[in-house]
Design a protein around this motif. Sequence first.
Motif, PDB file in Angstrom:
ATOM      1  N   LYS A 177     -33.318  -9.141  51.181  1.00  0.00           N
ATOM      2  CA  LYS A 177     -32.726 -10.216  52.114  1.00  0.00           C
ATOM      3  C   LYS A 177     -32.620  -9.419  53.557  1.00  0.00           C
ATOM      4  O   LYS A 177     -32.533 -10.289  54.480  1.00  0.00           O
ATOM      5  CB  LYS A 177     -31.186 -10.550  51.760  1.00  0.00           C
ATOM      6  CG  LYS A 177     -31.091 -11.566  50.417  1.00  0.00           C
ATOM      7  CD  LYS A 177     -29.768 -12.167  50.297  1.00  0.00           C
ATOM      8  CE  LYS A 177     -29.330 -13.125  51.250  1.00  0.00           C
ATOM      9  NZ  LYS A 177     -28.286 -13.986  50.864  1.00  0.00           N
ATOM     10  N   ASN A 181     -35.219 -11.460  54.686  1.00  0.00           N
ATOM     11  CA  ASN A 181     -34.346 -12.648  54.894  1.00  0.00           C
ATOM     12  C   ASN A 181     -34.564 -13.630  53.510  1.00  0.00           C
ATOM     13  O   ASN A 181     -34.320 -14.859  53.986  1.00  0.00           O
ATOM     14  CB  ASN A 181     -34.607 -13.310  56.198  1.00  0.00           C
ATOM     15  CG  ASN A 181     -33.400 -14.265  56.686  1.00  0.00           C
ATOM     16  OD1 ASN A 181     -32.224 -13.931  56.233  1.00  0.00           O
ATOM     17  ND2 ASN A 181     -33.649 -15.339  57.300  1.00  0.00           N
ATOM     18  N   CYS A 182     -34.704 -13.149  52.420  1.00  0.00           N
ATOM     19  CA  CYS A 182     -34.902 -13.951  51.331  1.00  0.00           C
ATOM     20  C   CYS A 182     -34.612 -13.043  50.261  1.00  0.00           C
ATOM     21  O   CYS A 182     -34.744 -11.936  50.061  1.00  0.00           O
ATOM     22  CB  CYS A 182     -36.114 -14.849  51.238  1.00  0.00           C
ATOM     23  SG  CYS A 182     -37.510 -13.756  51.082  1.00  0.00           S
ATOM     24  N   THR A 183     -34.357 -13.739  49.007  1.00  0.00           N
ATOM     25  CA  THR A 183     -34.123 -13.163  47.746  1.00  0.00           C
ATOM     26  C   THR A 183     -35.423 -12.827  47.091  1.00  0.00           C
ATOM     27  O   THR A 183     -36.415 -13.664  47.276  1.00  0.00           O
ATOM     28  CB  THR A 183     -33.079 -13.911  46.574  1.00  0.00           C
ATOM     29  OG1 THR A 183     -33.706 -15.119  46.365  1.00  0.00           O
ATOM     30  CG2 THR A 183     -31.837 -14.078  47.336  1.00  0.00           C
ATOM     31  N   GLU A 186     -36.467 -16.271  45.771  1.00  0.00           N
ATOM     32  CA  GLU A 186     -37.081 -17.146  46.771  1.00  0.00           C
ATOM     33  C   GLU A 186     -38.073 -16.540  47.339  1.00  0.00           C
ATOM     34  O   GLU A 186     -39.021 -17.835  47.576  1.00  0.00           O
ATOM     35  CB  GLU A 186     -35.854 -17.196  47.953  1.00  0.00           C
ATOM     36  CG  GLU A 186     -34.748 -17.867  47.782  1.00  0.00           C
ATOM     37  CD  GLU A 186     -33.803 -17.477  48.578  1.00  0.00           C
ATOM     38  OE1 GLU A 186     -32.548 -18.107  48.629  1.00  0.00           O
ATOM     39  OE2 GLU A 186     -33.727 -16.657  49.551  1.00  0.00           O
ATOM     40  N   TYR A 187     -38.668 -15.402  47.445  1.00  0.00           N
ATOM     41  CA  TYR A 187     -39.951 -14.988  47.922  1.00  0.00           C
ATOM     42  C   TYR A 187     -41.003 -15.437  46.812  1.00  0.00           C
ATOM     43  O   TYR A 187     -42.162 -15.883  47.235  1.00  0.00           O
ATOM     44  CB  TYR A 187     -39.830 -13.604  48.220  1.00  0.00           C
ATOM     45  CG  TYR A 187     -41.231 -12.874  48.748  1.00  0.00           C
ATOM     46  CD1 TYR A 187     -41.133 -12.659  49.985  1.00  0.00           C
ATOM     47  CD2 TYR A 187     -42.387 -12.793  48.025  1.00  0.00           C
ATOM     48  CE1 TYR A 187     -42.181 -12.385  50.696  1.00  0.00           C
ATOM     49  CE2 TYR A 187     -43.442 -12.407  48.505  1.00  0.00           C
ATOM     50  CZ  TYR A 187     -43.440 -11.983  49.893  1.00  0.00           C
ATOM     51  OH  TYR A 187     -44.543 -11.534  50.428  1.00  0.00           O
ATOM     52  N   ASN A 190     -41.804 -19.156  46.872  1.00  0.00           N
ATOM     53  CA  ASN A 190     -42.647 -19.689  47.994  1.00  0.00           C
ATOM     54  C   ASN A 190     -43.980 -19.076  47.914  1.00  0.00           C
ATOM     55  O   ASN A 190     -45.084 -19.795  47.945  1.00  0.00           O
ATOM     56  CB  ASN A 190     -42.049 -18.941  49.190  1.00  0.00           C
ATOM     57  CG  ASN A 190     -42.707 -19.557  50.623  1.00  0.00           C
ATOM     58  OD1 ASN A 190     -42.605 -20.746  50.767  1.00  0.00           O
ATOM     59  ND2 ASN A 190     -43.151 -18.631  51.238  1.00  0.00           N
TER      60      ASN A 190
END
Length: 244
Positions: A177, A181-183, A186-187, A190
């Motif tokens: 993060k 800027n993401c977990t 989440e990465y 995506n």
Amino acid sequence: MDGELFITEEGSEWTVRKDEWMILLPRKHHFSTRPCTSNTRFYWLHFYTDGKWVQDSSPVVLKSNVPIPNLHYHNEEYTIHLKKWQKIKDAEYIYSEIEALLKGTTEPLSISFWKSQQRFISLLKILEQQGSSKLAYLSLAEKIEIYLKNNFSQNITNQSLSDHFHFHKNYLIRSMKKAYNCTPMEYLANYRLENAMNLLLKTNLPISDISEMCGFQYAPYFSLCFKKKFSCSPESYRKQHTGS
């Protein structure tokens, strides 16, 4: 990997020993200075780039002359800084990545091309990391990123990442993060969808096969996630962009 390799490039002599690597410049005269004096094994990787490159005494940032469209994952302008010569850290891991890259040459071209490109860039980024001093959290986040990209088709959880990197999952999440800027999850989600999008455009594979190849256990869930990100189903996306 073992022994000594004696190389001359444009009049400068180099000796590359066990667990060391060296970059030879394109379109420059290089040759073996003298025969090897011991049993020598090495990897020799040829690669091509149509972008800018420069050899300098200190890192420089290069900019593309071609505007990069703000679409999908072609929105990143990044200069990779590699040392001319360097001792390899964690050589066993580096060699395993090279072996995986070579193994990809035996896979069907429609699948292996993009996987090989991604794996090779990941390898360059690993080597770049080894040549610079970075904050601990950033170095860890980059290793997580590379791991996720190389294994996105596998079943990955925060716990499996914790087991692999030997850090508590909360620290892994904080590092990602802070850096991206993401977990990690989440990465991963995506990145899986970006690869699925690419396979939809570049292959005629069934949706179910693409779903499985990109790490989704169930095709309906893949379609739901894809529609949420791209505002249309995988089938519609393929028809809109390929006409098929």
